[in-house]
Structures are given as C-alpha cells and as structure tokens.
Design a protein around this motif. Structure first.
Motif, PDB file in Angstrom:
ATOM      1  N   ALA A 177       0.752  -1.231   0.164  1.00 51.14           N
ATOM      2  CA  ALA A 177       0.043  -0.078   0.078  1.00 51.14           C
ATOM      3  C   ALA A 177       0.835   1.335  -0.034  1.00 51.14           C
ATOM      4  O   ALA A 177       0.678   2.140  -0.680  1.00 51.14           O
ATOM      5  N   GLY A 178       1.819   1.048   0.951  1.00 52.72           N
ATOM      6  CA  GLY A 178       2.738   2.550   0.868  1.00 52.72           C
ATOM      7  C   GLY A 178       3.539   2.782  -0.356  1.00 52.72           C
ATOM      8  O   GLY A 178       3.726   3.733  -0.804  1.00 52.72           O
ATOM      9  N   LEU A 179       4.043   1.775  -0.919  1.00 55.31           N
ATOM     10  CA  LEU A 179       4.717   1.682  -2.024  1.00 55.31           C
ATOM     11  C   LEU A 179       4.021   2.248  -3.056  1.00 55.31           C
ATOM     12  O   LEU A 179       4.430   2.940  -4.186  1.00 55.31           O
ATOM     13  N   VAL A 180       2.847   1.789  -3.527  1.00 52.14           N
ATOM     14  CA  VAL A 180       1.802   2.264  -4.416  1.00 52.14           C
ATOM     15  C   VAL A 180       1.442   3.883  -4.275  1.00 52.14           C
ATOM     16  O   VAL A 180       1.677   4.395  -5.260  1.00 52.14           O
ATOM     17  N   LEU A 182       8.844   7.954   2.308  1.00 47.50           N
ATOM     18  CA  LEU A 182       8.233   6.860   2.821  1.00 47.50           C
ATOM     19  C   LEU A 182       8.902   6.311   4.068  1.00 47.50           C
ATOM     20  O   LEU A 182      10.263   6.084   3.954  1.00 47.50           O
ATOM     21  N   PHE A 183       8.424   5.867   5.129  1.00 49.51           N
ATOM     22  CA  PHE A 183       8.918   5.678   6.334  1.00 49.51           C
ATOM     23  C   PHE A 183       8.529   4.150   6.561  1.00 49.51           C
ATOM     24  O   PHE A 183       7.390   4.018   6.985  1.00 49.51           O
ATOM     25  N   PRO A 216      12.415   8.301  -6.916  1.00 55.43           N
ATOM     26  CA  PRO A 216      13.782   8.392  -6.804  1.00 55.43           C
ATOM     27  C   PRO A 216      14.360   7.445  -5.843  1.00 55.43           C
ATOM     28  O   PRO A 216      13.722   7.306  -4.638  1.00 55.43           O
ATOM     29  N   GLU A 217      15.548   7.300  -5.959  1.00 52.09           N
ATOM     30  CA  GLU A 217      16.506   6.602  -4.745  1.00 52.09           C
ATOM     31  C   GLU A 217      16.436   7.675  -3.495  1.00 52.09           C
ATOM     32  O   GLU A 217      16.422   8.683  -3.531  1.00 52.09           O
ATOM     33  N   GLY A 218      16.273   6.883  -2.318  1.00 52.35           N
ATOM     34  CA  GLY A 218      16.378   7.685  -1.116  1.00 52.35           C
ATOM     35  C   GLY A 218      14.965   8.110  -0.911  1.00 52.35           C
ATOM     36  O   GLY A 218      14.734   8.943   0.079  1.00 52.35           O
ATOM     37  N   THR A 219      13.757   7.483  -1.393  1.00 54.09           N
ATOM     38  CA  THR A 219      12.555   7.999  -0.905  1.00 54.09           C
ATOM     39  C   THR A 219      12.206   7.021   0.077  1.00 54.09           C
ATOM     40  O   THR A 219      11.310   7.651   1.016  1.00 54.09           O
ATOM     41  N   VAL A 220      12.790   5.797   0.197  1.00 50.63           N
ATOM     42  CA  VAL A 220      12.570   5.022   1.532  1.00 50.63           C
ATOM     43  C   VAL A 220      13.285   5.124   2.481  1.00 50.63           C
ATOM     44  O   VAL A 220      14.635   4.877   2.529  1.00 50.63           O
ATOM     45  N   ARG A 221      12.817   5.535   3.763  1.00 53.33           N
ATOM     46  CA  ARG A 221      13.619   5.237   5.051  1.00 53.33           C
ATOM     47  C   ARG A 221      13.311   4.201   6.045  1.00 53.33           C
ATOM     48  O   ARG A 221      12.064   4.286   6.330  1.00 53.33           O
ATOM     49  N   ILE A 222      14.242   3.266   6.370  1.00 52.28           N
ATOM     50  CA  ILE A 222      13.964   2.228   7.285  1.00 52.28           C
ATOM     51  C   ILE A 222      14.095   2.567   8.914  1.00 52.28           C
ATOM     52  O   ILE A 222      14.651   3.648   9.166  1.00 52.28           O
ATOM     53  N   LYS A 223      13.719   1.717   9.645  1.00 51.60           N
ATOM     54  CA  LYS A 223      13.771   1.825  11.043  1.00 51.60           C
ATOM     55  C   LYS A 223      13.127   3.257  11.456  1.00 51.60           C
ATOM     56  O   LYS A 223      13.610   4.033  12.287  1.00 51.60           O
ATOM     57  N   SER A 224      12.115   3.563  10.953  1.00 50.49           N
ATOM     58  CA  SER A 224      11.354   4.787  10.795  1.00 50.49           C
ATOM     59  C   SER A 224      10.034   4.696  11.235  1.00 50.49           C
ATOM     60  O   SER A 224       9.121   4.716  10.303  1.00 50.49           O
TER      61      SER A 224
END
Length: 621
Positions: free
Chosen positions: A167-170, A184-185, A288-296
């Motif tokens: 859902a979040g990726l879409v 995106l976190f 773009p690269e860097g849109t997704v941030r993990i541990k968030s």
C-alpha cells in the motif's frame, strides 16, 4: 442511466444487504472465550463458531440415526474433471491467455529474480541512508502563514507515507507520478522478505497501469499468469449422501475462471509475482532513490491546521514535516490509532509486508500472544482462524490445470495457489482461539508445526482426529515444506461498515485534516478473495488522483475526505464478502449433507462467482 450503471447499483445494493444480514444473523457469533468489550469505535471481536439455525441443524444431525446406505457409493465422475466445459469455453477464447507449460528456463528465471530481489532489499539498495538522510527535505519545517500556500509545479504538494508494504509503495509511486514530493517511512530494521508471492489481480493491474505504465509492464513480465487455468472449491474428504449428493475426497464443488470477467471489462489477466520483486520494481521505477527510510516508525503527528500541513514525530524523536500524511502502516496502524483516538497499545508491530521478515521465531511467538490485547484495543475482529503458510518449492501434481483451489473441511480448510517458478503457496486455516503458539522443537519432535499439520490433514488410516481422511494434495504440499518455511499467525479483519455516530467520521471515514488511511490500516480483510493488496492498490490510485486536483494546501482535507467517501462503500462490500465467505466455511460441510439445501447452496455459489468477479474486476474505482 445506462444499463451498466443500473446493474452496478443493483449489485451494490444486494451486496450491502447481504453484508448487513450477515452481521445480524450469520452463522458466526462471538464465543464466550473470544468476546471482548466494545471500544471507542464500538466494534466487538468475534471467533467463528456455529450458532442459531446452523447449530440446531448440527445438533439434530448428531442425534438422528445414521443410515449407512445413504452414504454408500461413489461421487459423480463429473466432479473429478478439473476443467469443465464452461471454463474450457472461456479459456479457448482468442483473447484469453494461453497456457505455457512449466519449463526449466522459466522456473530458473523466476526463482533467481526472487532471490536477487530479496538480496537487494537486504543490502538497502535505493534506501535513504547517510548524508542524504541528514539533508532530507522533510526535516525542515516551512514557515507558512495561516491559510497555507498555493501548490504549483515548482512547489508541489509534499507527502509523507507511513508503511513500506504494498500500500505504501503504491501511494509513493502514484505521488511521484503526479509530480508530488514524497517520503516513505518503514518501521522494519531491514526490507527482509516476508510472505509468499502476491496475486496481482486484474483490477490492481489496471490501477498500476494508470499510475505508471513501466511498473505495470515490469510486473506482468516478472509474473506468472494464473488466469489461464481453473480455480475453485473442493471437498477435503469424503462427504454427503444420496439425498444431497455424494462427494469423494478432492471432488470439485465449485469451478470458475477469472479471465472471463477480466476480458469483459477490458482488463489484463491476473498474475502472481514474488513480494520482493514487487518491492524492487516499485522502488526502482516508482520514485527516486532515497525515498524510503527504514527503522522509522511514526509515533504521533500534529495537524498544524489552516493549510499548514502536518508535523510527524518518529519513535526515535526525529521530526518530519509535509502537507499530507498517509497511514499505510497495516492492520495495527499507529497512524490510525492517533487519528481515531484509540487507547494506548492499539498500534502494534505489523508482522506482515516489509516488517514481518525482520522478526525471528521468538519475537513471532511473543507477537502472537500480544496481538490478542492489541486487537481488542484496535477494534479488530478475530476471524476464529489461525493460519499456517508456506511457499513450497515443488511442482504441484495439478499445476497444468489448476491455479487456485480450496480443500474444505468442518474445522479447517487448505488453500493452495500457483506461486510461479514451480512453487506452490499454501495456507492451512484451522479454527481455534487466538494467541496460540506451537511447541518448541525437541529431540523427540524437531518439527512441531509439520507434525501438527500432518495430523490435521492426514490422508491415510483413520485420518484426522475427527476420522476424516483428507485428499492427499494437502500433504503433498505440506511435506514439500520445512518447519523453517512455515509461518503461523492469527487472522484478524475489521468491521466492513462504519459503526460510529461521529459526524466527522461519517462524512470522512478514513481521513481527518491532512491525514488519511489506506490499505489494511483502513479496511483489513480476510484472504478468501485475494483482494487485500488489490484494494490497497486501488486506494493508492484513488487517493493520489484526488490529491492531484489540489491547487492550494487548504484544500487537502477536502480531497482526502472525498477519497475516503469514494472508496469506503466498494471496500466495505468486498471486505464483507471476504468475511462472509470465511465465516460460511465453518458450516459448509453441514450444508452439503442436507437434502435440497446442499445442492441449492452449491448451485448458487457456482452461479454467483462470475457476478462477484465482475464486481471485483471493474475498470474504474
């Protein structure tokens, strides 16, 4: 009004009536062990069990003398044919996808790509890290006067998305496609693979095609078509009598195709794609690269009011600012908890999507117990089923004719679907209270989950504990799996229709101010129709379509409210059908033994499937 519109309205009205009837007098009710107190949204948890007319009939059946002669004989030969004439006719249409037999090259290609996608995810390729994280655009709060600002191409709408599952990726991909600035976190510590391949059905493919044609093309290329064979329901063990119909183990009860309704609506055929591959395609081609941030993990948010957006606080204290916040953080959504003012503890760790692969067995055991309390606080309904699931690297004996089937039983059922690459994704759903865990491995029983499942679906001797000898297909797949392959979780969903008198929620069910929900955070559903991820995809498309019309930030709440009003009826109907289907399976075996009622029920189920699929496979949402 067009004839098509009239049919759609009639179907919607019928579906709503069926759901309402189900909620008031269906074959399930909360048992004393599973009943929980109503919470702020007035939703009560349920555990599936027979009651009312169904329980009366079951008790009557047990007390009546059993006449062996009625149960003697063989099932009809026509129920052993995989592809009946009505399905063969549809599959033979020129526009229908043609079955390409499994082969070594395709198997190798699909398996290698899935492995590579999982490795890329674990290496955090494309994720926001290091210096780019420190300089991220969302860290700076803009100074805006009351009333907000004008949205332009040079100064676009900014969107924060909670949750890195489908859902979040879409949503993130749709935002980027419309020129918005998006971040995106994801709460997980790594983008570890979790769960098997996903059925991307025709309606979801159309949504993705409209969002980004490249994503659509990549998914279809990477996927395995499942619409080129038969789907349906089978009886798990010998059942019935001469008055209601005799069925041998593994006989078909209902058979249907999924391609006919798709072709009627001008939609592409359903494909199955590995979850890491879907993630990889969306991350690579969606934004773009860097849109997704993990541990968030988002802890809380503040509506800054009057067009000035939202301020988000992550669990580690990091602040983020944007015009919009979208909660796509799963069934135990923290954003939903804050949005609806639920009790502390209502937002839990989501053991699914991106997050589920990052937990070990010990954490999963603790999570199973904790989820019972989380569900009560989060107003989620326990379905009455615990689910064992695995992806077996095995060429199924029926692979060339069958893409999806359910083996039905009284207290359990077994679902299997083609996972592509000569693999089968299977689910064993067993009716029992929530919060259960399997024994720890011991030298005497090193594989406790396999031990249990082999007993539950025994196909030899006296069969399972109830004396039912199951069709061997279930054990064919179970025995092709290891304990490490199998994941166990209790199944929860939510109330299909709103149960609140709050005027704001009635007007804007999933949104308030600059904040909105989508996917499982808004409408978790049982997996029977395979529409959970598909409806989340539709949500992402519709949500961003509404936001794309915003020309001033003060208009954001109206756009989000419009999105939720458009989507809530459709998702409620589909959510209700999935819930109804799961609950009716509790008494499916009973209906089959009742003269007149059994044949009538099966006939109506067979006749209704094309209409249900036509409703699912609509080209507009």
């Amino acid at each position: 009004m067009t004839n098509r519109s009239t049919k759609r309205i009639a179907a919607t009205s019928l579906a709503l009536a069926a759901i309402s009837l189900h909620q008031s007098c269906a074959f399930v009710t909360p048992s004393s062990s599973s009943r929980v107190s109503p919470t702020k949204l007035n939703v009560v948890g349920e555990q599936a069990s027979s009651f009312g007319p169904a329980q009366v009939l079951r008790n009557l059946k047990e007390t009546l003398p059993q006449i062996q002669w009625l149960a003697d004989g063989d099932g009809s030969p026509s129920n052993k044919i995989d592809i009946p004439d009505h399905v063969a006719h549809v599959l033979a249409q020129p526009a229908a996808p043609k079955r390409e037999a499994e082969n070594e090259d395709r198997t190798e290609r699909i398996r290698v790509r899935a492995k590579q996608a999982a490795e890329d995810a674990m290496k955090l390729r494309g994720m926001l890290t290091g210096e780019d994280d420190v300089k991220a655009w969302w860290r700076s709060q803009r100074s805006l006067s009351e009333g907000g600002r004008t949205v332009t191409k040079e100064d676009p709408l900014t969107v924060l998305v909670a949750g890195g599952g489908l859902a979040g990726l879409v949503v993130a991909a749709a935002c980027h496609a419309k020129g918005m600035k998006v971040a995106l976190f994801e709460q997980a510590s790594s983008y570890a693979p979790y769960g098997g391949p996903i059925q991307v059905q025709s309606n979801a493919l159309r949504a993705l095609q409209q969002i980004n044609p490249k994503i659509y093309e990549e998914l279809v290329s990477a996927g395995t078509c499942t619409a080129d064979r038969v789907s349906g329901l089978k009886i798990g063990y010998r059942k019935g009598n001469k008055l209601a119909g005799l069925y041998d183990a593994g006989d078909w009860l209902v058979r249907f195709d999924t391609v006919g309704p798709a072709l009627e609506a001008g939609l592409p055929a359903t494909v199955v794609v590995d979850r890491p591959v879907i993630q990889q395609i969306l991350v690579k081609h969606g934004f773009p690269e860097g849109t997704v941030r993990i541990k968030s993990r988002i802890d809380k948010f503040e509506d800054l009011g009057k067009g000035r957006g939202v301020a988000v606080t992550l669990e580690d204290g990091t602040k983020a600012y944007a015009d919009v916040l979208v909660g796509a953080d799963g069934i135990w959504s923290q954003v939903r908890k804050n949005l609806h003012g639920l009790d502390d503890g209502a937002g839990g760790f989501a053991a699914s999507g991106a997050a589920g692969g990052a937990i070990d067995d010990a954490e999963a055991r603790k999570l199973a117990r904790d989820t019972v309390d989380i569900a009560a606080k989060a107003d989620r309904r326990f379905s009455g089923f615990t689910c064992y699931a695995a992806l077996a690297s095995h060429r199924a004996s029926n692979i060339e004719n069958v893409s999806y089937q359910i083996l039905l039983g009284e207290k359990k059922y077994f679902v299997s679907t083609d996972g592509g690459g000569e693999r089968q994704q299977w689910f064993a759903l067993i009716r029992e209270p929530a919060g259960g865990v399997d024994p720890e491995p011991t030298p005497e029983d090193p594989h406790p989950m396999l031990t249990r499942l082999r007993k539950e679906f025994s196909c030899t001797g006296s069969g399972d504990d109830d004396g039912n000898v199951w069709d061997p297909f279930a054990l064919e797949l179970i025995n092709a799996s290891s304990d490490d392959d199998i994941k166990r979780r209790d199944l929860y969903d939510g109330a299909p229709l709103l149960t609140t008198l709050d005027p704001q929620r009635l007007l804007s069910p999933w949104a308030k101010g600059p904040v909105a929900l989508c996917g499982d955070a808004a409408h978790p559903m049982m997996p029977n129709l395979g529409q959970g991820g598909c409806q989340a995809t539709e949500d992402g498309y519709r949500l961003v379509e509404e936001l794309s019309n915003v020309q001033h930030t003060r208009d954001v709440p109206g756009a989000l409210g419009g999105y939720s009003r458009v989507r809530v009826i459709r998702t409620a109907i589909i959510q209700g059908f999935a819930q109804l289907g799961s609950d009716l399976l509790v008494d499916f075996d009973l209906m089959m033994t009742i003269p007149l009622l059994g044949p009538f029920f099966l006939t109506m189920t067979q006749l209704s499937m094309p209409f249900i699929l036509r409703y699912l496979y609509t080209p507009s949402f």
